[in-house]
Design an enzyme around this catalytic site. Structure first.
Site, short mmCIF file in Angstrom:
data_model
loop_
_atom_site.label_atom_id
_atom_site.label_comp_id
_atom_site.label_asym_id
_atom_site.label_seq_id
_atom_site.Cartn_x
_atom_site.Cartn_y
_atom_site.Cartn_z
N ASN A 12 0.87 -1.18 0.00
CA ASN A 12 0.00 0.00 0.00
C ASN A 12 0.91 1.24 0.00
O ASN A 12 1.68 1.44 0.94
CB ASN A 12 -0.89 -0.05 1.25
CG ASN A 12 -1.82 1.15 1.31
OD1 ASN A 12 -1.39 2.27 1.07
ND2 ASN A 12 -3.06 0.93 1.67
N HIS A 15 1.06 6.24 1.67
CA HIS A 15 1.81 7.20 2.48
C HIS A 15 2.96 7.85 1.73
O HIS A 15 3.55 8.83 2.21
CB HIS A 15 2.24 6.56 3.80
CG HIS A 15 1.02 6.25 4.63
ND1 HIS A 15 0.12 7.23 4.99
CD2 HIS A 15 0.50 5.09 5.06
CE1 HIS A 15 -0.88 6.68 5.65
NE2 HIS A 15 -0.68 5.37 5.70
N HIS A 48 -5.62 3.58 -1.75
CA HIS A 48 -6.94 3.90 -1.21
C HIS A 48 -7.31 5.30 -1.67
O HIS A 48 -6.70 6.27 -1.24
CB HIS A 48 -6.89 3.81 0.32
CG HIS A 48 -8.20 4.03 0.99
ND1 HIS A 48 -8.39 3.89 2.34
CD2 HIS A 48 -9.42 4.40 0.50
CE1 HIS A 48 -9.64 4.14 2.66
NE2 HIS A 48 -10.29 4.47 1.56
N ARG A 50 -9.44 7.98 -1.08
CA ARG A 50 -10.39 8.42 -0.04
C ARG A 50 -11.21 9.59 -0.55
O ARG A 50 -10.76 10.38 -1.38
CB ARG A 50 -9.64 8.85 1.22
CG ARG A 50 -8.87 7.72 1.88
CD ARG A 50 -8.30 8.20 3.21
NE ARG A 50 -9.35 8.34 4.17
CZ ARG A 50 -9.58 7.50 5.18
NH1 ARG A 50 -8.80 6.47 5.38
NH2 ARG A 50 -10.58 7.71 6.00
N ARG A 54 -7.00 12.77 0.89
CA ARG A 54 -5.90 13.21 1.74
C ARG A 54 -4.54 12.71 1.25
O ARG A 54 -3.51 13.26 1.59
CB ARG A 54 -6.12 12.80 3.19
CG ARG A 54 -6.05 11.31 3.42
CD ARG A 54 -6.15 10.97 4.88
NE ARG A 54 -7.49 11.17 5.40
CZ ARG A 54 -7.93 10.58 6.52
NH1 ARG A 54 -7.12 9.80 7.21
NH2 ARG A 54 -9.16 10.77 6.93
N GLU A 78 -8.61 0.30 -2.94
CA GLU A 78 -9.45 0.34 -1.74
C GLU A 78 -10.36 1.54 -1.85
O GLU A 78 -9.92 2.62 -2.25
CB GLU A 78 -8.60 0.51 -0.49
CG GLU A 78 -7.71 -0.65 -0.17
CD GLU A 78 -6.80 -0.31 1.01
OE1 GLU A 78 -6.91 0.78 1.59
OE2 GLU A 78 -5.98 -1.16 1.34
N THR A 109 -8.21 3.53 8.27
CA THR A 109 -9.41 2.69 8.30
C THR A 109 -9.44 1.92 9.62
O THR A 109 -8.69 0.96 9.80
CB THR A 109 -9.39 1.71 7.10
OG1 THR A 109 -8.92 2.43 5.96
CG2 THR A 109 -10.77 1.17 6.82
N GLU A 165 -10.84 -9.39 3.20
CA GLU A 165 -9.58 -9.01 3.84
C GLU A 165 -9.88 -8.77 5.30
O GLU A 165 -10.74 -7.94 5.64
CB GLU A 165 -8.99 -7.76 3.18
CG GLU A 165 -7.66 -7.37 3.81
CD GLU A 165 -6.95 -6.25 3.06
OE1 GLU A 165 -7.04 -6.22 1.81
OE2 GLU A 165 -6.32 -5.41 3.72
N HIS A 206 -3.72 -4.36 7.63
CA HIS A 206 -3.81 -3.24 8.57
C HIS A 206 -2.91 -3.39 9.78
O HIS A 206 -3.04 -4.33 10.56
CB HIS A 206 -5.24 -2.95 9.05
CG HIS A 206 -5.36 -1.48 9.37
ND1 HIS A 206 -4.97 -0.95 10.57
CD2 HIS A 206 -5.75 -0.44 8.61
CE1 HIS A 206 -5.13 0.34 10.54
NE2 HIS A 206 -5.60 0.69 9.36
N1 PXP Z 1 -5.75 -3.00 3.86
C1 PXP Z 1 -6.75 -2.09 3.96
C2 PXP Z 1 -8.10 -2.50 3.50
C3 PXP Z 1 -6.50 -0.79 4.45
O1 PXP Z 1 -7.52 0.10 4.54
C4 PXP Z 1 -5.18 -0.44 4.82
C5 PXP Z 1 -4.89 0.95 5.28
O2 PXP Z 1 -5.16 1.85 4.26
C6 PXP Z 1 -4.17 -1.41 4.68
C7 PXP Z 1 -4.49 -2.68 4.22
C8 PXP Z 1 -2.75 -1.11 5.01
O3 PXP Z 1 -2.64 -0.83 6.38
P1 PXP Z 1 -1.26 -0.32 6.96
O4 PXP Z 1 -0.94 0.96 6.25
O5 PXP Z 1 -1.56 -0.13 8.41
O6 PXP Z 1 -0.24 -1.37 6.69
#
Ligand code: PXP
Length: 254
Positions: A12, A15, A48, A50, A54, A78, A109, A165, A206
């Site tokens: 992901n 960030h 994601h 959003r 952001r 996402e 999330t 998931e 997550h």
């Molecule tokens: N999976 C989903 C569905 C999420 O919403 C997120 C956070 O955006 C992640 C995975 C990744 O989570 P993390 O950034 O905490 O590793």
């Protein structure tokens, strides 16, 4: 029942976009981030989009999609169930869509979709059926908690989805706090049997880190992990020294 396949890693990269948006610059470049992850073996890129934009922007979805296509790897989008985001997904045709709950005030999330709530359940059902009809090649995942009531509702949704998931946030926090993980692991085993019985894939995501993923890998139940925040955080420290050294060397040459 355990899976003998090597689990997939979805990275992901939200960030990277968070850093970019903090300054409103064109760097760090999200397309380069996707490319580096795929070059190093990531099995999928997860972003994601959003509602509050952001981090990931509309144009990122398209440009990251071009990179994943070039590498022959899936783009996992996402998204919440809002009409405007659904329209974007319909236009982009991602390989995977992971439906997540979305709340503008949250930092991230914070839990799975509450499909035990009748209104939410109907909304999720309608969205999944619409995607299945209009985007037959796109696979759909639901980001959920692993309690039995939620799993029972997944049974009803199973014909319209391909995977769940599991939100591993509480597990990950308990790992960091040194708490007992056995209840989480037992619940994940039960959820795995239930979900595989429905013919769906079983994913996790997550809050996971290079350490907290180990008990889950040992359990051999998850087919895919989507990890972001820890990877980007680790990347800072794996490279910070190199960047400072290189800049200092450059300055010293003048
Ligand atoms: N999976 C989903 C569905 C999420 O919403 C997120 C956070 O955006 C992640 C995975 C990744 O989570 P993390 O950034 O905490 O590793």
């Amino acid at each position: 029942m355990s899976t003998s396949m090597i689990p997939r890693l979805g990275v992901n990269i939200d960030h990277v976009a968070t850093l970019r948006q903090a300054r409103g610059e064109s760097y760090p470049n999200i397309v380069d981030a996707a490319r580096v992850c795929l070059e190093q073996g990531a099995d999928q890129i997860t972003i994601h989009l959003r509602e509050d934009r952001r981090h990931i922007q509309d144009t990122d979805v398209e440009s990251v999609g071009l990179v994943t296509k070039k590498f022959g790897k899936p783009l996992n989008l996402e998204m919440g169930c809002s009409d405007s985001i659904i329209e974007i997904a319909l236009a982009i045709v991602p390989d995977w869509i992971c439906l997540v709950p979305e709340n503008r005030q949250e930092k991230t999330t914070e839990g799975g979709l509450d499909i035990t709530n009748e209104t939410n359940y109907q909304r999720v059902m309608n969205v999944c059926q619409r995607f299945k009809k209009i985007l037959p090649t796109t696979r759909i995942s639901l980001f959920i908690e692993s309690d039995q009531t939620t799993l029972d509702h997944v049974t009803l949704l199973a014909p319209s989805i391909d995977a769940v998931e599991i939100h591993t946030g509480r597990f990950a926090r308990d790992f960091i706090s040194g708490n007992d993980l056995r209840d989480h692991l037992r619940q994940y085993q039960v959820a795995h049997s239930h979900i595989k019985g429905l013919g769906l894939s079983f994913h996790a995501g997550h809050g996971l880190t290079g350490e907290s993923i180990i008990p889950l890998l040992e359990a051999k139940i998850f087919e895919e992990y989507n990890i972001g925040h820890w990877i980007i955080s680790e990347a800072v420290f794996k490279s910070l020294g190199i960047v400072v050294r290189d800049l200092k060397n450059l300055i010293n040459r003048y």
